[in-house]
Design a protein around this motif. Sequence first.
Motif, PDB file in Angstrom:
ATOM      1  N   ASP A 131       0.862  -1.183   0.000  1.00  0.00           N
ATOM      2  CA  ASP A 131       0.000   0.000   0.000  1.00  0.00           C
ATOM      3  C   ASP A 131       0.894   1.227   0.000  1.00  0.00           C
ATOM      4  OD1 ASP A 131      -2.232   1.599   0.116  1.00  0.00           O
ATOM      5  OD2 ASP A 131      -2.839   1.029   2.141  1.00  0.00           O
ATOM      6  N   GLY A 132       0.297   2.392  -0.135  1.00  0.00           N
ATOM      7  CA  GLY A 132       1.087   3.610  -0.066  1.00  0.00           C
ATOM      8  C   GLY A 132       0.249   4.849  -0.233  1.00  0.00           C
ATOM      9  N   GLN A 133       0.786   5.953   0.198  1.00  0.00           N
ATOM     10  CA  GLN A 133       0.194   7.267  -0.047  1.00  0.00           C
ATOM     11  C   GLN A 133       1.203   8.074  -0.833  1.00  0.00           C
ATOM     12  OE1 GLN A 133      -2.301   9.548   2.835  1.00  0.00           O
ATOM     13  NE2 GLN A 133      -0.525  10.911   2.966  1.00  0.00           N
ATOM     14  N   LEU A 134       0.921   8.265  -2.118  1.00  0.00           N
ATOM     15  CA  LEU A 134       1.895   8.869  -3.022  1.00  0.00           C
ATOM     16  C   LEU A 134       1.432  10.189  -3.617  1.00  0.00           C
ATOM     17  CD1 LEU A 134       2.876   5.645  -5.023  1.00  0.00           C
ATOM     18  CD2 LEU A 134       3.822   6.489  -2.879  1.00  0.00           C
ATOM     19  N   ALA A 135       0.174  10.574  -3.346  1.00  0.00           N
ATOM     20  CA  ALA A 135      -0.366  11.772  -3.970  1.00  0.00           C
ATOM     21  C   ALA A 135      -0.343  12.986  -3.067  1.00  0.00           C
ATOM     22  CB  ALA A 135      -1.804  11.504  -4.438  1.00  0.00           C
ATOM     23  N   GLU A 136      -0.129  12.800  -1.768  1.00  0.00           N
ATOM     24  CA  GLU A 136      -0.100  13.919  -0.838  1.00  0.00           C
ATOM     25  C   GLU A 136       0.863  13.620   0.289  1.00  0.00           C
ATOM     26  OE1 GLU A 136      -3.702  13.959   1.870  1.00  0.00           O
ATOM     27  OE2 GLU A 136      -4.465  12.726   0.201  1.00  0.00           O
ATOM     28  N   THR A 137       1.276  14.664   0.989  1.00  0.00           N
ATOM     29  CA  THR A 137       2.217  14.469   2.097  1.00  0.00           C
ATOM     30  C   THR A 137       1.441  14.161   3.370  1.00  0.00           C
ATOM     31  OG1 THR A 137       2.241  16.857   2.501  1.00  0.00           O
ATOM     32  CG2 THR A 137       3.963  15.954   1.091  1.00  0.00           C
ATOM     33  N   PRO A 138       2.030  13.376   4.266  1.00  0.00           N
ATOM     34  CA  PRO A 138       3.346  12.737   4.109  1.00  0.00           C
ATOM     35  C   PRO A 138       3.296  11.565   3.141  1.00  0.00           C
ATOM     36  CG  PRO A 138       2.315  11.969   6.115  1.00  0.00           C
ATOM     37  CD  PRO A 138       1.409  13.027   5.565  1.00  0.00           C
TER      38      PRO A 138
END
Length: 542
Positions: A85-92
């Motif tokens: 999984d990941g969060q790549l469109a916004e910080t953090p």
Amino acid sequence: MPLASPTVVALSDQDPRELGQYRVAGRLGSGGMGSVYLAEGPTGLVAIKVIKPHLAHDPEFLRRFRQEVAAARKVSRWCTAPVLDGQLAETPLWVVTEYVPGLDLGRHVKEHGPLTGAAGEALAVGVAVALSAIHQAGIVHRDLKPGNVLLSPFGPRVIDFGISRALDTEQATRSGQMLGTPGYMAPELFSGQVEQAADIFAWGCVVAAATSTTTPGRSPFAADNMMQAFHRVMQEEPDLNGVEPTLRELVRAALARDPAARPTAEELVSQLSGPGTTVAEVARTLRLGVGYGPAMAPPPPAARPAWRLRDLAIGAGAGVAAVGLVTGVVAGLRALPPSPPEGTETLYDETFSSDDSGWDNSGLTSPTTERGYTGQGRYTMAEDYSNTIQWSTAPVNAVLPDRSLVSVKMDLSQAVASWNGVFCEYSKTDDAKDDLIYMLQVSSDGKSKITKVAGTVWEDLTPDLTIPPFDQKAPVQVRAECVREGDEVRVALWLGDELVAEHVDQGVTTAAGRPRFGLYMSAGKDSKSRVSYDDFTIARLS
């Protein structure tokens, strides 16, 4: 078999308690690019890598990071630590990978000896299976080594196959620097040819190092630096006498100098498991049998004392399914404090208020001297017509400890196109051929790096890393953590309260001299760059 001590540390006030649908339990490691956390998600324990904000706002880093994550997500979970999984469109920015309990291969061999018999064969097959999965996704690992192979209860797992180079690749391209670990690099890598066959060569080195009964833990091309590694792989034949006999000839084939002569990962699996056996079939049945299993639970999160991760028994040790957020670490992640380390005892303290305290004073005491005291309570070094590199060793007569913290206030208001910082030295003699020095540096344009001098060979141990913005007109606090333990040297650089670079250098047999510390700068010719220092201290670390 005994297990390693847990490396999970309690969360500080600055650490997150939740990331998306994941509850954070503790910190597994921190470094120049970010922090790695142990967390619980819908499917169980995971490792979450959180990128530092200043990198997340770098467009080039962001592009490469997303590219590498997308490629890594295509890799099958066969004998790897898959990206979940990941969060790549916004910080953090953060990425979730499977958490893998267990020691890394290098540490296992060092503490428990080589893998022989069925365990050695299972290792060879498992790493080949992982390379098959990585190669099928169109990725070249480029840095396969014992530290990137974790020995889990379910067989070997290969980690760090892409994401860590989101930054490294760009920096290496700019500087012409080669990426890889001496002793595990295929001959063609030295000429810039990066193909999947290079991973097969590294597989041969890893298997030989893991199974050899005569030189356990050492690659057949063991080298201390890039120059020595280049000579060995180009001129010498590997010594495979102690390698597990059932694996020796296949290892020899993998170490062919001609990339085209090496078997593919799938061919390795077939030859090790029997004709007609598929990679998927092997991956489902593979076990190592090295005895790693449940260990202690991590410390509970401060804000959530009741949730069930407190009661879980998890594998501990250096075996974090990390994707390289800790720059340059060879043997896996190590837990670092959330703030700069503090010395337990100040051993040397210099304010530069007097010009007779023993520091090198190459000219008259003056704010414009080439190297020496300013007469204003500071010490200065500058580029001049004959010296673009300046050194000055702290004049300490006492024998300093192997665990030291070096601190100084550094003024870069007159620095131009220069690298500036401190050094840790462990040279055996004053002869240049015995030099062993680590320079921990900050540039005037907002970068950091660690460079090693071994004899006459200079090698950047980290790429040029972007650091948080700082006021160049005001003195900045620099701290260097320098630790020598046996044949391992650990160095870390703090700028203010930020850890901006670190490296663990293993197998450093030449680190035999008494520790010495001092100041360093280098600048371009005719740059007229100058740096000033104040409040230099050396303290003992606990």
